[in-house]
Write a protein that holds these residues in place. Structure first.
Motif: not given
Length: 122
Positions: A13-14, A86, A91, A120
């Protein structure tokens, strides 16, 4: 001949962190400068990070500075990419590279890995 094998990709995940690793096999009696490129769908391959043979000099693409860290592993011709904070725009398929033919940020390296997917989600 040198073979590069990446590991460590995945779905995160972000804001999460991820660590990519790369190991060379084959003609590894010579230490090579190594780095990482990435390619997102529909885009050209993009330089991410570079480290010289001694690990003394590193260079980064502007968008990853302060978030990604490249380092040489303990074993010869291994390299890691630690990625923090991230973002969805990170991605891509990430490729390990070794032995540049031109500038470190040009996609002209003698050896490329098969790539590892980093995704991500927002």
């Amino acid at each position: 001949q040198v073979q590069l094998v990446e590991s460590g990709g995945g779905l995160v995940q972000a804001g999460d962190s991820l660590r990519l690793s790369c190991a060379a096999s084959g003609r590894t009696f010579i230490t090579y400068p190594m780095g990482w490129f990435r390619q997102a769908p529909g885009k050209d391959r993009e330089f991410v990070a570079y480290v010289d043979v001694n690990g003394a000099y590193t260079y980064y693409e502007d968008s990853v500075k302060g978030r990604f860290t490249i380092s040489r592993g303990n074993a010869k011709n291994t390299v890691d990419l630690q990625m923090h904070s991230l973002k969805p725009e990170d991605t891509a398929v990430y490729y390990c590279v070794a032995r540049p033919r031109r500038n470190y940020d040009d996609p002209f390296y003698d050896y490329w890995g098969q790539g590892t997917q980093v995704t991500v989600s927002s």
